[in-house]
Design an enzyme around this catalytic site. Structure first.
Site, mmCIF file in Angstrom:
data_model
loop_
_atom_site.group_PDB
_atom_site.id
_atom_site.type_symbol
_atom_site.label_atom_id
_atom_site.label_comp_id
_atom_site.label_asym_id
_atom_site.label_seq_id
_atom_site.Cartn_x
_atom_site.Cartn_y
_atom_site.Cartn_z
ATOM 1 N N GLY A 32 0.822 -1.205 0.000
ATOM 2 C CA GLY A 32 0.000 0.000 0.000
ATOM 3 C C GLY A 32 0.853 1.251 0.000
ATOM 4 O O GLY A 32 2.018 1.212 -0.398
ATOM 5 N N HIS A 38 4.550 2.169 -7.900
ATOM 6 C CA HIS A 38 3.579 1.067 -7.883
ATOM 7 C C HIS A 38 2.661 1.157 -9.111
ATOM 8 O O HIS A 38 2.339 0.143 -9.736
ATOM 9 C CB HIS A 38 2.688 1.147 -6.639
ATOM 10 C CG HIS A 38 3.416 1.030 -5.339
ATOM 11 N ND1 HIS A 38 3.538 2.080 -4.470
ATOM 12 C CD2 HIS A 38 4.040 -0.018 -4.744
ATOM 13 C CE1 HIS A 38 4.201 1.692 -3.396
ATOM 14 N NE2 HIS A 38 4.536 0.425 -3.541
ATOM 15 N N GLY A 154 9.211 -3.889 -8.597
ATOM 16 C CA GLY A 154 10.006 -2.730 -8.983
ATOM 17 C C GLY A 154 11.486 -2.974 -8.744
ATOM 18 O O GLY A 154 11.868 -3.597 -7.750
ATOM 19 N N VAL A 183 10.981 4.253 -10.653
ATOM 20 C CA VAL A 183 10.404 5.542 -11.044
ATOM 21 C C VAL A 183 10.964 6.607 -10.104
ATOM 22 O O VAL A 183 11.031 6.401 -8.887
ATOM 23 C CB VAL A 183 8.860 5.502 -10.982
ATOM 24 C CG1 VAL A 183 8.266 6.858 -11.335
ATOM 25 C CG2 VAL A 183 8.325 4.427 -11.919
#
Ligand code: PAF
Length: 287
Positions: A32, A38, A154, A183
């Protein structure tokens, strides 16, 4: 809108039904506190699979006793809102969120765990003993609850990706592990759910991690292949942080030390800025 499922039995039945109809399923495991990193995994899964399941579970077994489990951000409502926004861009069925509670994942009397592979031993393995055992255990449980074709991770957690890849291969789990690039914010800071802990002053010092990694690639571009020389520069750039847990240049498969960078290696950093522990890495390539 997004459907949320809380039990392993319900999500497994649903996914098995999809698979039985010849449809493909992608799984994006998360804790979360979703950010663009994400969401890039979610987009990749939606684009490549018929259905996407995002799991949201803050896994207690991967936190050490002195770590930030209690204060780890829990933002389910805004997570769901972000996923709804992403889903609107695709003419596909909406993704499904699997958000079990702690008792569902670890019922009373639970005692089995997965002994992590060799690649879990160095780096994070030294500074966070037990962390990867918690990760391999929960990820195997998630893979069992959500029998997907592909799972998305990731590369910000580079070692975690290698650990899960090795576990998947070693235990013949038969699903594909797909890694997506880190990212970054426009100034280079790798996106992380923990960045929200940084004060404005810490936020500036946190930039030294990505700057050290860029400087390392620059030295390689200038023809310097010796990790010791590149490490000097990395350490200098990191001098503004409060503590460096580790900074290393290692083989990108085994995460073992290399004497010379022949074609590629990975530089990994874990450092503390204020009260926040940050990690970042970069695959260094000889051009
Ligand atoms: O990378 C994470 O968010 C977690 O380690 C994972 C893979 C969801 C397991 O709890």
């Amino acid at each position: 809108v997004i459907k949320t499922i809380g039990t392993c039995d319900e999500i497994r039945d649903l996914v098995l039904k999809m698979r039985g109809q010849g449809e493909t399923v992608g799984l994006v495991p998360t804790m979360g506190a979703l950010h663009e990193g994400h969401l890039s995994l979610v987009r990749e899964s939606i684009a490549s699979c018929d259905h996407t399941v995002i799991s949201i579970f803050v896994n207690p077994t991967q936190f050490g006793p002195s770590e930030d489990l209690a204060k780890y951000p829990r933002t389910l409502d805004s997570d769901l809102a972000m996923l709804n926004e992403v889903a609107k861009d695709y003419a596909k069925t909406f993704p499904i969120v699997f958000a079990p509670n702690e008792v569902e994942m670890y019922p009373e009397g639970y005692s089995t765990s997965v002994d992590p592979p060799a690649v879990a031993a160095p780096l994070e393995g030294v500074f966070r003993p037990g962390h990867f055992r918690g990760v391999t255990t929960v990820v195997l449980k998630l893979f069992a609850a959500v029998p997907a074709n592909t799972a998305y991770f990731g590369l910000k957690d580079y070692q975690q990706f290698r650990v899960i890849q090795a576990m998947t291969q070693d235990l013949n789990l038969g699903l594909r592990i797909h890694a997506c690039p880190t990212v970054r914010e426009s100034d280079g800071l790798a996106m992380s759910s923990r960045n929200r802990y940084l004060s404005p002053e810490d936020r500036v010092r946190a930039l030294s991690l990505s700057q050290a990694l860029s400087a390392a690639q620059k030295l390689l571009d200038q023809g310097i292949r010796c990790p010791i020389e590149i490490m000097d520069c990395i350490r200098q750039t990191l001098s503004v942080v409060d503590q460096v847990d580790y900074a290393a240049i290692v083989d990108s498969d085994t995460l073992q030390p290399v004497e010379e960078i022949s074609s590629e290696a990975v530089a990994l950093i874990a450092a503390r800025v204020g009260g926040t522990r940050l990690i970042d890495n970069r695959v260094l390539r000889v051009k």
